[in-house]
Enzyme design. Structure first.
Site, mmCIF file in Angstrom:
data_model
loop_
_atom_site.group_PDB
_atom_site.id
_atom_site.type_symbol
_atom_site.label_atom_id
_atom_site.label_comp_id
_atom_site.label_asym_id
_atom_site.label_seq_id
_atom_site.Cartn_x
_atom_site.Cartn_y
_atom_site.Cartn_z
ATOM 1 N N LYS A 76 0.854 -1.183 0.000
ATOM 2 C CA LYS A 76 0.000 0.000 0.000
ATOM 3 C C LYS A 76 0.893 1.237 0.000
ATOM 4 C CE LYS A 76 -3.908 2.068 2.534
ATOM 5 N NZ LYS A 76 -4.815 1.942 3.698
ATOM 6 N N SER A 151 -9.785 2.056 2.672
ATOM 7 C CA SER A 151 -8.887 2.762 1.789
ATOM 8 C C SER A 151 -7.869 1.869 1.073
ATOM 9 C CB SER A 151 -8.129 3.819 2.587
ATOM 10 O OG SER A 151 -7.314 3.207 3.583
ATOM 11 N N SER A 175 -10.112 -0.236 6.865
ATOM 12 C CA SER A 175 -9.496 -0.163 5.540
ATOM 13 C C SER A 175 -8.761 -1.404 5.052
ATOM 14 C CB SER A 175 -8.534 1.017 5.482
ATOM 15 O OG SER A 175 -9.261 2.178 5.244
HETATM 16 N N1 GLN Z 1 -13.281 4.514 5.895
HETATM 17 C C1 GLN Z 1 -12.749 4.995 7.120
HETATM 18 C C2 GLN Z 1 -12.320 6.437 6.961
HETATM 19 O O1 GLN Z 1 -12.588 6.986 5.957
HETATM 20 C C3 GLN Z 1 -11.606 4.139 7.569
HETATM 21 C C4 GLN Z 1 -10.385 4.369 6.779
HETATM 22 C C5 GLN Z 1 -9.227 3.539 7.247
HETATM 23 O O2 GLN Z 1 -9.382 2.522 7.903
HETATM 24 N N2 GLN Z 1 -8.052 4.008 6.910
HETATM 25 O O3 GLN Z 1 -11.739 7.020 7.812
#
Ligand code: GLN
Length: 485
Positions: A76, A151, A175
């Protein structure tokens, strides 16, 4: 080449039937062919990958190969990687090359895992659909009209489309698990503090945690053996004896107590997702588990609490992008203040700005007690709910997300709707617990359904065992998107 498990690839390399260079070449060819459609990778660097593969082959020739030496992995683009760009999918870091490696990257390199490249993601990991990326959205390999989740959507799509045998991800509120669910793969969010955050671009430091994404639980266990472990450079890294995360894989599930939180099966859960989860539960019961109904009474508060705490931490963490030290700087400005303002206005996307505004607001004088402190108190209550639940059960089971992958654009203009797609995952981060998502079927639209298993602190090996036994009895995790070939 057959796209097999990590164990299978390791065998292939060990037997000498393929070299790491050949294996990497094969994956790079597939990336070249399919990435223009999927947009799963932000950076690919053939020469660099092949040089890393040659080094792995050299290690093997010298008899110094470890269990996964030569098996490639994708990272990532939130993990700092020396020599490769680290963009965090933001214009702010579009040209940033880190002078050092994240701890997770160091570990992968030391184990001889060549990198296939850096995967796409939501900007600074803020999002649930990959649509906030400066580099454009990722397509779901199961259906190009669908989002891959976020994400870590690039990592999930890359693994699902077999552009990489495995990938790293990070999970602040879901995410790793939600994109794993949307793309039909397995993803583990470890206990907070088990995987070092050193060199991981910070979003919300008290919630961020790196972890593995791969087709199966066994693959994730093997990767945990590589990336987990104490690191003094992360002040919240936990100093514990090294663990073999594969050690429990083969244990039978006889007598396993599965907790079913009634809040996870209530209104808001799509009927097709509920059906797949219930079928999986029946499979677990056939394997000897029994279910216990329980309640996590404060779980409805997890999304609002998260959207106070995560933006608060983000507004502080993202203060460093000021155009002075590194990253983007606006080309024209009259004075220092204008340089700051224009740099941040141009360098950050809309969702990141929204989070910075919310975070700054909840931390400001007069609101701090009402929002930030109150959210911290509720966070403690949420953690207590889990502690009570684990006196009644060994693992908690439920859906990873309320629906299958939604269409690109469907929630882009409705942040609240987008935030609710993490309703079942966020509480786990607030409590710091480990949890994983495994594929358990398909929805009415033919898109994958993910099942979430949550464990008590440090129960990763047990969670992987439960998931592995399910994957021995079923074949959802071996299914591949048909249209890709
Ligand atoms: N979807 C969540 C956010 O927008 C979690 C994102 C994540 O786990 N990095 O913050």
């Amino acid at each position: 080449m057959e796209h097999t498990s990590l164990r299978g690839l390791a065998e292939l390399l060990k037997s000498g039937r393929a070299s790491s260079r050949e294996l990497c070449q094969d994956y790079l060819d597939r990336i070249e062919r399919l990435n223009p459609t999927l947009n799963a990778f932000i950076t690919v660097d053939r020469d660099r990958t092949l040089a890393e593969a040659a080094a792995a082959d050299h290690l093997r020739e010298q008899g110094r190969a470890g269990p996964l030496t030569g098996v490639p992995i994708a990272h990532k683009d939130i993990f700092c990687t020396e020599g490769w760009p680290t963009t965090c999918a933001s214009r702010m870091l579009a040209n940033f090359v880190s002078p050092y490696d994240a701890h997770v990257i160091e570990r992968c390199k030391a184990a001889g895992l060549p990198s296939l490249g850096k995967t796409n993601m939501d900007e600074f990991a803020m999002g649930s659909s990959n649509e906030t990326s400066y580099f454009g959205p990722v397509k779901n390999p199961w259906d190009p009209r669908a989002v891959p989740g976020g994400s870590s959507g690039g990592s999930a799509a890359a693994v699902a489309a077999r552009l990489a045998p495995a990938a790293t991800g990070t999970d602040t509120g879901g995410s790793i698990r939600q994109p794993a669910a949307f793309c039909g793969i397995t993803g583990l969010k470890p206990t907070y503090g088990v995987v070092s955050r050193y060199g991981l671009v910070a979003f919300a430091s008290s919630l961020d945690q790196g972890g593995p994404m791969a087709p199966s639980a066994e693959d994730c266990a093997l990767l945990m053996n590589v990336i987990a472990g104490f690191d003094p450079r992360d002040s919240t890294s936990l100093e514990r004896p090294a663990e073999d995360y594969t050690r429990l894989l083969d244990a039978p599930l006889q007598g396993l107590r599965i907790g079913l939180p009634r809040e996870y099966f209530a209104q808001g859960l799509a009927a097709d997702v509920a059906r797949a989860i219930e079928a999986a539960l029946a499979e677990f019961e056939r394997l000897g588990a029994r279910s216990v109904e329980l309640s996590l009474p404060n779980s409805a508060l997890s999304v609002p609490v998260y959207y106070v705490l995560a933006p608060a931490e983000a507004s502080s963490n993202l203060a460093r992008y000021d155009g002075v030290r590194y990253g983007y700087r606006t080309p024209e400005y009259a004075d220092l203040t204008e340089m700051y303002e224009k740099t941040r206005a141009e360098g950050f996307g809309a969702e990141v700005k929204r989070r910075i505004l919310i975070g700054t607001y909840v931390l400001s004088h007069g609101y701090y007690d009402a929002y930030y402190l109150q959210a911290q108190r509720v966070r403690r209550l949420i953690a207590r709910d889990f502690a009570a639940a684990f006196t009644q059960c060994d693992v908690i089971l439920g859906p990873t997300a309320p629906t299958t992958a939604f269409d690109l654009g469907a929630k882009r203009d409705d942040p609240i709707e987008m935030y609710l797609s993490d309703i079942y995952t966020i509480a786990v981060n607030l409590a710091g617990l480990p949890a994983l998502s495994i594929p358990c079927g398909f929805g009415a639209d033919g898109r994958p359904v993910g099942l979430q298993l949550i464990g008590d602190y440090f129960a990763e090996a047990r969670l992987l065992n439960v998931a592995h036994q399910y994957q021995r009895a079923t074949d959802w995790h071996t299914r591949q998107p048909p249209a890709l070939g």
